[in-house]
Design a protein around this motif. Structure first.
Motif, PDB file in Angstrom:
ATOM      1  N   TYR A   1       0.690  -1.127   0.009  1.00  0.00           N
ATOM      2  CA  TYR A   1       0.377   0.061   0.006  1.00  0.00           C
ATOM      3  C   TYR A   1       0.646   1.504  -0.414  1.00  0.00           C
ATOM      4  CZ  TYR A   1      -3.666  -2.777   1.337  1.00  0.00           C
ATOM      5  OH  TYR A   1      -4.636  -3.967   1.691  1.00  0.00           O
TER       6      TYR A   1
ATOM      7  N   ARG B   1       4.111   1.079   1.915  1.00  0.00           N
ATOM      8  CA  ARG B   1       4.255   0.168   3.101  1.00  0.00           C
ATOM      9  C   ARG B   1       4.383  -1.316   2.270  1.00  0.00           C
ATOM     10  NH1 ARG B   1      -0.289   1.506   7.006  1.00  0.00           N
ATOM     11  NH2 ARG B   1       1.178   1.849   8.482  1.00  0.00           N
TER      12      ARG B   1
ATOM     13  N   ALA C   1       2.728  -4.892   3.240  1.00  0.00           N
ATOM     14  CA  ALA C   1       1.570  -5.215   4.285  1.00  0.00           C
ATOM     15  C   ALA C   1       1.618  -7.171   3.669  1.00  0.00           C
ATOM     16  CB  ALA C   1       0.080  -4.966   3.497  1.00  0.00           C
TER      17      ALA C   1
ATOM     18  N   GLY D   1      -2.555  -6.495  12.032  1.00  0.00           N
ATOM     19  CA  GLY D   1      -1.248  -5.484  10.979  1.00  0.00           C
ATOM     20  C   GLY D   1      -0.228  -6.725  10.485  1.00  0.00           C
ATOM     21  N   ALA D   2      -0.500  -7.733  10.566  1.00  0.00           N
ATOM     22  CA  ALA D   2       0.403  -8.889  10.356  1.00  0.00           C
ATOM     23  C   ALA D   2      -0.141  -8.992   8.970  1.00  0.00           C
ATOM     24  CB  ALA D   2      -0.296 -10.093  10.765  1.00  0.00           C
ATOM     25  N   GLY D   3      -1.033  -8.867   8.219  1.00  0.00           N
ATOM     26  CA  GLY D   3      -1.738  -9.289   6.710  1.00  0.00           C
ATOM     27  C   GLY D   3      -2.319  -9.996   6.732  1.00  0.00           C
ATOM     28  N   LYS D   4      -3.308 -10.659   7.152  1.00  0.00           N
ATOM     29  CA  LYS D   4      -3.939 -11.250   7.409  1.00  0.00           C
ATOM     30  C   LYS D   4      -5.298 -11.175   6.078  1.00  0.00           C
ATOM     31  CE  LYS D   4      -4.586 -12.266  11.728  1.00  0.00           C
ATOM     32  NZ  LYS D   4      -4.284 -11.141  11.942  1.00  0.00           N
ATOM     33  N   THR D   5      -5.867 -10.124   6.560  1.00  0.00           N
ATOM     34  CA  THR D   5      -7.035  -9.860   5.986  1.00  0.00           C
ATOM     35  C   THR D   5      -6.798  -9.234   4.004  1.00  0.00           C
ATOM     36  OG1 THR D   5      -7.965  -8.779   7.743  1.00  0.00           O
ATOM     37  CG2 THR D   5      -8.562  -7.969   5.662  1.00  0.00           C
ATOM     38  N   THR D   6      -5.145  -8.549   4.045  1.00  0.00           N
ATOM     39  CA  THR D   6      -5.223  -8.532   3.120  1.00  0.00           C
ATOM     40  C   THR D   6      -4.744  -9.842   2.377  1.00  0.00           C
ATOM     41  OG1 THR D   6      -3.903  -5.947   3.257  1.00  0.00           O
ATOM     42  CG2 THR D   6      -2.610  -6.907   1.305  1.00  0.00           C
TER      43      THR D   6
HETATM   44  N1  LIG Z   1      -6.368  -0.105   2.574  1.00  0.00           N
HETATM   45  C1  LIG Z   1      -5.035   0.178   2.753  1.00  0.00           C
HETATM   46  N2  LIG Z   1      -4.075   1.373   2.899  1.00  0.00           N
HETATM   47  C2  LIG Z   1      -3.161   1.185   3.440  1.00  0.00           C
HETATM   48  N3  LIG Z   1      -2.643   0.103   4.561  1.00  0.00           N
HETATM   49  C3  LIG Z   1      -3.712  -0.554   4.773  1.00  0.00           C
HETATM   50  C4  LIG Z   1      -5.085  -0.899   4.314  1.00  0.00           C
HETATM   51  N4  LIG Z   1      -4.985  -2.165   4.554  1.00  0.00           N
HETATM   52  C5  LIG Z   1      -4.412  -2.462   5.118  1.00  0.00           C
HETATM   53  N5  LIG Z   1      -2.475  -1.585   5.016  1.00  0.00           N
HETATM   54  C6  LIG Z   1      -1.973  -2.176   7.209  1.00  0.00           C
HETATM   55  O1  LIG Z   1      -1.649  -3.212   5.750  1.00  0.00           O
HETATM   56  C7  LIG Z   1      -0.822  -4.329   7.263  1.00  0.00           C
HETATM   57  C8  LIG Z   1      -1.958  -5.365   7.088  1.00  0.00           C
HETATM   58  O2  LIG Z   1      -3.246  -5.134   7.173  1.00  0.00           O
HETATM   59  P1  LIG Z   1      -4.157  -6.345   7.580  1.00  0.00           P
HETATM   60  O3  LIG Z   1      -3.782  -7.158   6.586  1.00  0.00           O
HETATM   61  O4  LIG Z   1      -5.228  -5.980   7.488  1.00  0.00           O
HETATM   62  O5  LIG Z   1      -3.866  -7.028   8.718  1.00  0.00           O
HETATM   63  P2  LIG Z   1      -4.474  -8.115   9.563  1.00  0.00           P
HETATM   64  O6  LIG Z   1      -5.467  -8.632   9.162  1.00  0.00           O
HETATM   65  O7  LIG Z   1      -3.118  -9.249   9.147  1.00  0.00           O
HETATM   66  O8  LIG Z   1      -4.681  -7.266  11.062  1.00  0.00           O
HETATM   67  C9  LIG Z   1      -1.182  -3.305   8.279  1.00  0.00           C
HETATM   68  O9  LIG Z   1      -0.241  -2.397   8.396  1.00  0.00           O
HETATM   69  C10 LIG Z   1      -2.358  -2.315   7.714  1.00  0.00           C
HETATM   70  O10 LIG Z   1      -2.071  -1.308   8.279  1.00  0.00           O
END
Ligand SMILES: Nc1ncnc2c1ncn2[C@@H]1O[C@H](COP(=O)(O)OP(=O)(O)O)[C@@H](O)[C@H]1O
Ligand SMILES: [Mg+2]
Lengths: 305, 241
Positions: free
Chosen positions: A11, A14, A16, A37-42
């Motif tokens: 992103y 950053r 992710a 913030g580990a990147g699971k959702t991403t």
């Molecule tokens: N849409 C976005 N724009 C910028 N940064 C993002 C976005 N979504 C997630 N992040 C960043 O990417 C990293 C991984 O997020 P995420 O995948 O949500 O982690 P998790 O699901 O493991 O908590 C985090 O540091 C978060 O701040």
């Protein structure tokens, strides 16, 4: 079947998800375990075709998520972190809608099966807005499995619901794992241990450990810790004495006493006490410190920082 | 197929939420009152009944009603997180947008059809110019489609329904005022040009006057296609946020 090779998401500047690679086989619940913030959702968003990866590739049931996006999407059931709901629809209407969109022409049977599966049959005519949080979670699950997809991706499905419901959701996930490939994310180690056949621990978008929960536990189990308080000895003397005991790997000052790291899983309490007495000091306290799995998890996550 | 699924859900939503019924009631009340007034004036011989009367009421009312009918369409999907599921289902963005727009247009068509009651009343008490009325109805139906497309676009722009409605009202108001501006501009060429860009400009002097022109139909169809295409791009851009 999920195959992931070098999957990366940036992103802006950053990072992710950082060159993630793994495979999940049919009949397996694969856990993505990691702190916020580990990147699971991403990772899950890339696999479901919501976000395009910056780099790397992945396939769902043999279909590339970029090149055969539609075919891949047809084979995925997805429950995002925040259950997406249409409050004004009935439970049945909601599940039917998603079944149709996933290409099921006459969804009646599929919908029945899904509602049975999550025990919502008796509420099929209720409005979604009137469901409790736990029931909404189950409805979200019904939506993810209604088209009987090869792969089911669940993003922290036990977050924010009460303990009884958590147990039910975990059981449902385990059961799903018998017929589908399930990717399940959580930030709770004990949950990953209960639910998953295999776990990937990720932090900052990278895999830092992986394996069967039991193996991981063994791998990760730090050497036994002993906590000792010695009376009558100067700090230096006590330290010297303790580190000279065979089997003691490290000695660290910890409050009034010392924390000893012991080789393997040996019980050195006997040895330690006799050494201390022989040296003419008194043993004020000795106990074996138990590290919870949670601590271990936090520790490896901490180390990878 | 997917368009149909989305369309059906949209139409069902209109019929199951009180809000849509309130809008329907307001539209009927407004048109009914104005129609009644128009009728009584005509009865006193002050004016004649305009065969395009009801459609022309819509031409202004739509500035407010179209945004209310469309503000929910895509904004709500984003707020509730269902957009993520839609975009991960095997459905392309075009089907999503088209299904939703057609749902709104269908609901509007029903509203419009309800006002035919007034035409029937008119028919029973006088001999109105049916061709003229029909032409005005077709015109306002297309005009309505275009205003709904404007609303759909703004609904994709934000996840806040109020903001979406507010922005599309402003846009429609400008398009509406543009017509009046076009009517008062002294330079005929510029005036013509301004009018050709406004929604009203293709209704008030043609359809409303009983004049059916292909270019006006093409204008509304073009507006709808272009706006829906833009909306589709906006929806697709959810993936990049
Ligand atoms: N849409 C976005 N724009 C910028 N940064 C993002 C976005 N979504 C997630 N992040 C960043 O990417 C990293 C991984 O997020 P995420 O995948 O949500 O982690 P998790 O699901 O493991 O908590 C985090 O540091 C978060 O701040
Ligand atoms: Mg997350």
């Amino acid at each position: 079947m999920i195959e992931v090779k070098g999957l990366t998401k940036r992103y802006g500047d950053r990072l992710a998800v950082d060159h993630l690679s793994f495979t999940a086989k049919p009949g397996e619940v694969l856990g993505l375990l990691g702190p916020n913030g580990a990147g699971k959702t991403t990772t899950m968003r890339m696999l479901t075709g919501y976000l395009p990866p910056t780099e790397g590739s992945a396939s769902i049931a043999g279909y590339d998520i970029l090149e055969d996006s539609m075919e891949a999407r047809r084979r995925v059931g997805y429950l995002p972190e925040r259950v997406p709901l249409y409050p004004d629809m009935t439970v049945r209407g909601y599940v039917t809608f998603w079944a149709r969109l996933r290409g099921i022409r006459s969804p009646r049977k599929h919908v029945n099966a899904a509602l049975e599966r999550v025990h919502l049959m008796d509420r099929q005519n209720q409005l979604v807005r009137n469901l409790s949080k736990g029931l909404r979670q189950r409805l979200g699950l019904a939506q993810a499995l209604v088209h009987n997809p090869a792969v089911i991706i669940l993003d922290e499905p036990t977050i924010g619901i009460d303990p009884q419901q958590v147990i039910e959701v975990r059981e449902s996930v385990r059961a799903l794992g018998k017929e589908h490939t399930v990717l399940f994310s959580t930030h709770i180690l004990s949950e990953a241990e209960h639910v998953c056949d295999r776990v990937l621990i990720i932090n900052k978008g990278r895999v830092i450990a992986q394996g069967k929960p039991a193996d991981l536990r063994r791998q990760m189990e730090p050497k036994t810790q002993l906590y000792v308080v010695v009376g009558g000895a100067s700090g230096k003397a006590a330290r010297q004495l303790l580190s000279a005991i065979p089997g003691v790997l490290a000695v660290e000052r910890d409050g009034d006493g010392y924390s000893l790291t012991v080789e393997g899983d040996r019980d050195l309490r006997g040895e330690v006490s006799s050494h201390v007495m022989q040296a003419g000091y008194t043993l004020l306290e000795i106990r074996q410190a138990t590290t919870s799995l949670e601590d271990i998890f936090l520790e490896i996550v901490g180390k990878s920082r | 197929m997917n368009t149909l699924t989305i369309f059906r859900r949209e139409v069902e939503q209109y019929f199951t939420t009180p809000f849509a019924w309130l809008i329907a009631a307001a539209v009927l009340l407004l048109t009914g009152l104005l129609f009644n007034q128009n009728l009584s004036q005509a009865a006193r011989g002050a004016t004649i009944v305009d065969p395009a009367f009801i459609p022309s009421v819509f031409s202004f009312a739509l500035v407010f009603f179209a945004p209310l009918l469309t503000m929910r369409l895509l904004a709500e999907e984003r707020r509730e997180g269902t957009m993520e599921l839609l975009l991960t289902s095997p459905v392309d963005e075009g089907s999503i947008v088209l299904g939703k727009f057609l749902g709104a247009w269908f609901y509007f068509t029903l509203l419009l059809a309800l006002t035919l009651v007034y035409q029937i009343i008119l028919l029973s008490i006088s001999q109105p110019d049916i061709g003229h009325s029909l032409c005005a109805y077709i015109g306002i139906w297309l005009y309505g489609g275009a205003t709904l497309a404007v609303g759909t676009l703004f609904s994709a722009l934000t996840e806040n329904q109020i903001v979406s409605a507010f922005l599309s009202m402003i846009a429609l108001m400008l398009l509406w005022l543009g017509d009046s501006v076009g009517q008062v501009i002294a330079n005929l060429e510029v005036a013509r040009f301004v009018r050709t860009l406004t929604l009203q400009g293709h209704y008030s002097t043609s359809f409303a006057a009983g004049l059916f022109r292909g270019e006006d139909v093409a204008f509304y169809a073009g507006i709808i296609v272009v706006l829906l295409f833009l909306t589709m791009r906006l929806v697709a851009s959810n993936r990049w946020r």
